[in-house]
Write a protein that holds these residues in place. Structure first.
Motif, PDB file in Angstrom:
ATOM      1  N   LYS A 140       0.802  -1.278  -0.099  1.00  0.00           N
ATOM      2  CA  LYS A 140      -0.007   0.130  -0.150  1.00  0.00           C
ATOM      3  C   LYS A 140       1.002   1.237   0.084  1.00  0.00           C
ATOM      4  O   LYS A 140       0.508   2.357   0.234  1.00  0.00           O
ATOM      5  CB  LYS A 140      -0.777   0.096   1.292  1.00  0.00           C
ATOM      6  N   LEU A 141       2.301   0.980  -0.341  1.00  0.00           N
ATOM      7  CA  LEU A 141       3.114   2.353  -0.456  1.00  0.00           C
ATOM      8  C   LEU A 141       2.412   3.166  -1.601  1.00  0.00           C
ATOM      9  O   LEU A 141       2.020   2.882  -2.507  1.00  0.00           O
ATOM     10  CB  LEU A 141       4.161   1.747  -0.906  1.00  0.00           C
ATOM     11  N   HIS A 142       2.475   4.498  -1.432  1.00  0.00           N
ATOM     12  CA  HIS A 142       2.136   5.634  -2.357  1.00  0.00           C
ATOM     13  C   HIS A 142       3.196   6.472  -2.736  1.00  0.00           C
ATOM     14  O   HIS A 142       3.922   6.416  -2.072  1.00  0.00           O
ATOM     15  CB  HIS A 142       0.732   5.909  -1.783  1.00  0.00           C
ATOM     16  N   ARG A 143       2.747   7.308  -3.741  1.00  0.00           N
ATOM     17  CA  ARG A 143       3.875   8.357  -3.606  1.00  0.00           C
ATOM     18  C   ARG A 143       3.159   9.697  -4.476  1.00  0.00           C
ATOM     19  O   ARG A 143       2.112   9.404  -5.081  1.00  0.00           O
ATOM     20  CB  ARG A 143       5.072   8.184  -4.619  1.00  0.00           C
ATOM     21  N   ASN A 144       3.392  10.822  -4.190  1.00  0.00           N
ATOM     22  CA  ASN A 144       2.878  11.887  -4.852  1.00  0.00           C
ATOM     23  C   ASN A 144       4.095  13.026  -5.112  1.00  0.00           C
ATOM     24  O   ASN A 144       5.364  12.432  -4.718  1.00  0.00           O
ATOM     25  CB  ASN A 144       2.090  12.839  -3.981  1.00  0.00           C
ATOM     26  N   PHE A 145       4.081  14.190  -5.471  1.00  0.00           N
ATOM     27  CA  PHE A 145       5.186  14.997  -5.793  1.00  0.00           C
ATOM     28  C   PHE A 145       6.124  15.308  -4.677  1.00  0.00           C
ATOM     29  O   PHE A 145       7.121  15.624  -4.819  1.00  0.00           O
ATOM     30  CB  PHE A 145       4.713  16.415  -6.223  1.00  0.00           C
ATOM     31  N   GLN A 146       5.580  14.953  -3.295  1.00  0.00           N
ATOM     32  CA  GLN A 146       6.460  15.249  -2.253  1.00  0.00           C
ATOM     33  C   GLN A 146       7.505  13.960  -2.054  1.00  0.00           C
ATOM     34  O   GLN A 146       8.296  14.005  -1.151  1.00  0.00           O
ATOM     35  CB  GLN A 146       5.898  15.486  -0.908  1.00  0.00           C
ATOM     36  N   GLY A 147       7.301  12.970  -2.746  1.00  0.00           N
ATOM     37  CA  GLY A 147       7.772  11.681  -2.768  1.00  0.00           C
ATOM     38  C   GLY A 147       6.949  10.427  -2.077  1.00  0.00           C
ATOM     39  O   GLY A 147       5.866  10.567  -2.029  1.00  0.00           O
ATOM     40  N   TYR A 148       7.736   9.360  -1.859  1.00  0.00           N
ATOM     41  CA  TYR A 148       6.997   8.372  -1.094  1.00  0.00           C
ATOM     42  C   TYR A 148       6.258   8.558   0.192  1.00  0.00           C
ATOM     43  O   TYR A 148       6.799   9.378   0.875  1.00  0.00           O
ATOM     44  CB  TYR A 148       7.804   7.197  -0.785  1.00  0.00           C
ATOM     45  N   CYS A 149       5.005   8.131   0.507  1.00  0.00           N
ATOM     46  CA  CYS A 149       4.315   8.334   1.524  1.00  0.00           C
ATOM     47  C   CYS A 149       3.148   7.126   1.623  1.00  0.00           C
ATOM     48  O   CYS A 149       3.125   6.329   0.729  1.00  0.00           O
ATOM     49  CB  CYS A 149       3.368   9.708   1.569  1.00  0.00           C
ATOM     50  N   THR A 150       2.597   7.308   2.660  1.00  0.00           N
ATOM     51  CA  THR A 150       1.316   6.081   2.987  1.00  0.00           C
ATOM     52  C   THR A 150       0.209   6.786   2.481  1.00  0.00           C
ATOM     53  O   THR A 150      -0.216   7.959   2.435  1.00  0.00           O
ATOM     54  CB  THR A 150       1.406   5.850   4.414  1.00  0.00           C
ATOM     55  N   ARG A 151      -0.745   6.191   2.544  1.00  0.00           N
ATOM     56  CA  ARG A 151      -2.365   6.571   2.296  1.00  0.00           C
ATOM     57  C   ARG A 151      -2.708   7.604   3.443  1.00  0.00           C
ATOM     58  O   ARG A 151      -3.580   8.475   3.194  1.00  0.00           O
ATOM     59  CB  ARG A 151      -3.154   5.524   2.312  1.00  0.00           C
ATOM     60  N   ARG A 152      -2.159   7.342   4.583  1.00  0.00           N
ATOM     61  CA  ARG A 152      -2.433   8.280   5.613  1.00  0.00           C
ATOM     62  C   ARG A 152      -1.940   9.606   5.552  1.00  0.00           C
ATOM     63  O   ARG A 152      -2.731  10.528   5.828  1.00  0.00           O
ATOM     64  CB  ARG A 152      -1.946   7.677   7.011  1.00  0.00           C
ATOM     65  N   THR A 153      -0.981   9.703   5.036  1.00  0.00           N
ATOM     66  CA  THR A 153      -0.301  11.147   4.719  1.00  0.00           C
ATOM     67  C   THR A 153      -0.385  11.826   3.457  1.00  0.00           C
ATOM     68  O   THR A 153      -0.184  12.913   3.313  1.00  0.00           O
ATOM     69  CB  THR A 153       1.063  11.038   5.125  1.00  0.00           C
ATOM     70  N   THR A 154      -1.042  10.932   2.485  1.00  0.00           N
ATOM     71  CA  THR A 154      -0.949  11.449   1.007  1.00  0.00           C
ATOM     72  C   THR A 154      -2.172  12.514   1.070  1.00  0.00           C
ATOM     73  O   THR A 154      -3.012  12.430   1.943  1.00  0.00           O
ATOM     74  CB  THR A 154      -1.147  10.397   0.235  1.00  0.00           C
ATOM     75  N   GLY A 155      -1.980  13.360  -0.041  1.00  0.00           N
ATOM     76  CA  GLY A 155      -3.082  14.223  -0.208  1.00  0.00           C
ATOM     77  C   GLY A 155      -3.054  14.778  -1.575  1.00  0.00           C
ATOM     78  O   GLY A 155      -1.902  14.613  -2.140  1.00  0.00           O
ATOM     79  N   GLN A 156      -3.999  15.556  -2.107  1.00  0.00           N
ATOM     80  CA  GLN A 156      -3.676  16.307  -3.240  1.00  0.00           C
ATOM     81  C   GLN A 156      -2.954  17.334  -2.910  1.00  0.00           C
ATOM     82  O   GLN A 156      -2.686  18.048  -1.921  1.00  0.00           O
ATOM     83  CB  GLN A 156      -5.299  16.983  -3.559  1.00  0.00           C
ATOM     84  N   VAL A 157      -1.914  17.681  -3.929  1.00  0.00           N
ATOM     85  CA  VAL A 157      -0.800  18.507  -3.858  1.00  0.00           C
ATOM     86  C   VAL A 157      -1.053  19.814  -4.237  1.00  0.00           C
ATOM     87  O   VAL A 157      -1.370  20.136  -5.434  1.00  0.00           O
ATOM     88  CB  VAL A 157       0.627  18.152  -4.502  1.00  0.00           C
ATOM     89  N   TYR A 158      -0.719  20.821  -3.437  1.00  0.00           N
ATOM     90  CA  TYR A 158      -1.126  22.340  -3.808  1.00  0.00           C
ATOM     91  C   TYR A 158       0.355  22.982  -3.764  1.00  0.00           C
ATOM     92  O   TYR A 158       0.662  22.914  -2.751  1.00  0.00           O
ATOM     93  CB  TYR A 158      -2.232  23.150  -3.010  1.00  0.00           C
ATOM     94  N   ALA A 159       0.545  23.358  -4.925  1.00  0.00           N
ATOM     95  CA  ALA A 159       2.053  23.763  -5.100  1.00  0.00           C
ATOM     96  C   ALA A 159       2.321  25.418  -5.094  1.00  0.00           C
ATOM     97  O   ALA A 159       1.429  26.049  -5.978  1.00  0.00           O
ATOM     98  CB  ALA A 159       2.889  23.151  -6.113  1.00  0.00           C
ATOM     99  N   PHE A 160       3.183  26.032  -4.274  1.00  0.00           N
ATOM    100  CA  PHE A 160       3.343  27.458  -4.587  1.00  0.00           C
ATOM    101  C   PHE A 160       4.685  27.889  -4.901  1.00  0.00           C
ATOM    102  O   PHE A 160       5.811  27.222  -4.420  1.00  0.00           O
ATOM    103  CB  PHE A 160       2.719  28.111  -2.998  1.00  0.00           C
ATOM    104  N   GLY A 161       4.733  28.869  -5.724  1.00  0.00           N
ATOM    105  CA  GLY A 161       6.078  29.400  -6.149  1.00  0.00           C
ATOM    106  C   GLY A 161       6.355  29.052  -7.507  1.00  0.00           C
ATOM    107  O   GLY A 161       5.717  28.237  -8.237  1.00  0.00           O
TER     108      GLY A 161
END
Length: 455
Positions: free
Chosen positions: A301-322
Motif C-alpha cells: 500500500k505504499l504510495h507517492r505524490n510529488f512530495q515523494g513516497y508516502c502512505t495513504r495516511r499522509t498523502t493528499g492532493q498537492v497544492y504547490a506554491f512558487g
C-alpha cells in the motif's frame, strides 16, 4: 546484472514521479481551468491537503542539479518573491474547504534553508492558521548543510518541522568539489545529535553516478551514513539532462561513470544497506524496519505524490506554491511559471501564475493508478486494481499498452514474473522498474519527449 542487460535497458524512459510525465503538460491549460479544478478538488480523493513550497534560491549552483534554481544575489528580488509567495497562498487557500486537513507541508528548491528562519516561520503560520492537521502530519524541509549553523538547525523544531532531508550527496570531498557542492558546515553526526534531541526524523540524501565516484569511494560514504543511523537513507540516481540544466555539461568534462560502473556503485550501496537492516522502499529509499513506509510496502500500500513516497495516511492532493511548482490534483496537474519576475508580476496582477498543465482523461487515470502501484510496490495484481477502479481486469488491460510479447521479453531477461493474475518486478531487477512501467504506457508508443536514462 549481466552487461548486455544493462546496455539494453539503459535507455531514456520517464521517471514516473507523475503520470503523465511533466513534459506532456501543455499551455492550453489555463488559470481558469486551474481555479475550477481547485474548487472541484474539495469533493475529490484524497481529501487531505498536501502543500509544496518552492524556494528557488541557492548560494551557488551545483552542476548536477536539474531543478529550477537561481543564484541568491539580489536580496530585493528575494523579498519581493516571498511577498508574492504569500499572496499566492492567500489566493488559493480560500478556495479550499476548511473541513479538510493538512497532512503534509514540504519545502523544496533550490535551497529552502537559504531563507531566514523568520521567513519560513511566517510561511508555516500562514498555512497552519487556516487548517487543522491530521494526527502527526509530515512537515518537512530540504536542507543544505553547507550553510547552516547550529542556531539554524536548533530553530527547525520551533518552526514545526518534524522531518528534514539533508542534501549531503556524497561525503567524499573530491566528489563534492567536482560537482561544485559545498561540504557540510558542521559535522553531520553533530547535526544528527541536534535533530534527534528535538525529535526530528532525518533523511540523508545521496546521489550516485557523479564524477570521481567509484564503488569503493561510495562504499565509504554509505558506511559512514549507516554508522550515523538516520531514519532514512536515499540514494538518488543522477539524472543527466543537460537540455534542462546546461551546467550538467561540465560534468561530462569531469567524466561520468558509465552504465556498468554506475550500477556497481548502486549494487554495492544496496548490499551494505541490506546488511545494516535498512529496508528497500520504492526505487531509491532505504528505511528502518519500524518506518511507516516499510509497513505500507509490506502491505503493498505504499504510495507517492510529488512530495515523494508516502502512505495513504499522509498523502493528499498537492497544492504547490512558487515558481515551477506543480500542483497534483485528483483530475489534473497545474504548473506555475518558471521565471521569477513573470511569477511576481502575475501574482501582483491578481492572477494565478499558471504556465501549463494537464487534464487527465479516464484512460489516463487508470494508467496512472497502475503505473503508480508498480513504481511503489513493484507489482500489480489485476483483480485488486480493477476492483479499486470499479472496472474488470480486461477493461484495465485494454487501457494500457498491455503486450504479452513485451512482458515475455522482460520475463526472459529476469526483470519480471507475470501471469494472468499479476506482474511482479523481481527484487534484483528493481532498478529497471521504470522500463517495466514504460512498457505498459501507451504514451511511450509514439513519444518524441526527452527523458533521462533508466540507469
Amino acid at each position: 546484472m549481466k552487461e548486455y542487460l544493462l546496455k539494453k535497458y539503459s535507455v531514456p524512459v520517464p521517471r514516473y514521479t507523475s503520470y503523465p510525465p511533466a513534459n506532456f503538460f501543455n499551455e492550453s491549460f489555463t488559470s481558469q481551468l486551474y481555479r475550477d479544478a481547485l474548487m472541484a478538488s474539495n469533493d475529490q480523493e484524497p481529501n487531505h491537503i498536501s502543500v509544496y513550497i518552492h524556494i528557488p534560491f541557492c548560494f551557488r549552483m551545483c552542476y548536477y542539479c536539474g531543478c529550477n534554481a537561481v543564484l541568491l544575489k539580489d536580496k530585493l528580488l528575494v523579498r519581493t518573491y516571498i511577498d508574492a509567495l504569500k499572496k499566492e497562498i492567500r489566493m488559493i487557500l480560500p478556495l479550499l474547504s476548511k473541513k479538510r486537513r493538512v497532512s503534509q507541508i514540504h519545502y523544496g528548491g533550490g535551497t529552502p534553508t537559504s531563507l531566514p528562519v523568520a521567513v519560513i516561520k511566517e510561511l508555516n503560520e500562514l498555512i497552519l492558521s487556516e487548517f487543522d492537521c491530521i494526527d502527526n502530519p509530515e512537515i518537512a524541509i530540504e536542507c543544505h548543510p553547507g550553510y547552516m549553523d547550529e542556531d539554524y538547525w536548533n530553530a527547525l523544531p520551533e518552526l514545526g518541522f518534524n522531518r528534514v532531508s539533508i542534501g549531503i550527496q556524497d561525503l567524499n570531498e573530491a566528489v563534492l568539489h567536482a560537482v561544485c557542492r559545498k561540504k557540510s558546515r558542521l559535522p553531520i553526526p553533530d547535526i544528527m545529535s541536534v535533530l534527534r534531541a528535538n525529535n526530528i526524523a532525518v533523511n540523508l540524501d545521496f546521489i550516485y553516478g557523479l564524477p570521481l565516484q567509484t564503488p569503493g569511494s561510495f562504499t565509504e560514504t554509505i558506511r559512514d551514513a549507516i554508522e550515523m543511523r538516520p531514519d532514512r537513507i536515499v540514494t538518488f540516481s543522477y539524472a543527466h539532462v543537460p537540455w534542462v540544466n546546461p551546467l550538467q555539461q561540465k560534468l561530462e568534462d569531469r567524466g561520468l561513470p558509465d552504465t556498468t560502473e554506475k550500477n556497481q556503485i548502486f549494487q554495492t550501496a544496496l548490499q551494505l544497506l541490506k546488511n545494516a537492516d535498512y529496508q528497500s522502499i520504492g526505487l531509491d529509499h532505504f528505511v528502518l524496519p519500524g518506518d511507516e513506509l516499510f509497513i505500507a510496502s509490506q502491505e503493498k500500500k505504499l504510495h507517492r505524490n510529488f512530495q515523494g513516497y508516502c502512505t495513504r495516511r499522509t498523502t493528499g492532493q498537492v497544492y504547490a506554491f512558487g515558481v515551477t511548482g506543480i500542483s497534483q490534483l485528483a483530475g489534473c496537474y497545474s504548473q506555475n511559471v518558471k521565471n521569477i519576475p513573470a511569477y511576481i508580476n502575475l501574482i501582483n496582477e491578481g492572477q494565478l501564475p499558471v504556465l501549463k498543465g494537464y487534464i487527465l482523461n479516464e484512460e489516463e487515470r487508470v494508467t496512472r493508478e497502475v503505473i503508480s502501484t508498480l513504481m511503489c510496490n513493484h507489482m500489480v495484481v489485476w483483480n485488486e486494481i480493477a476492483k479499486d477502479l470499479c472496472l474488470n481486469v480486461d477493461e484495465v488491460k485494454q487501457v494500457l499498452n498491455y503486450d504479452e510479447c513485451s512482458l515475455i521479453d522482460l520475463a526472459g531477461d529476469g526483470i519480471i514474473e507475470f501471469d494472468a493474475e499479476s506482474i511482479r518486478v523481481l527484487p534484483e531487477a528493481v532498478p529497471f522498474v521504470r522500463n517495466v512501467a514504460a512498457s505498459l504506457d501507451k504514451l511511450m508508443k509514439s513519444s518524441d519527449k526527452k527523458f533521462s536514462k533508466a540507469l
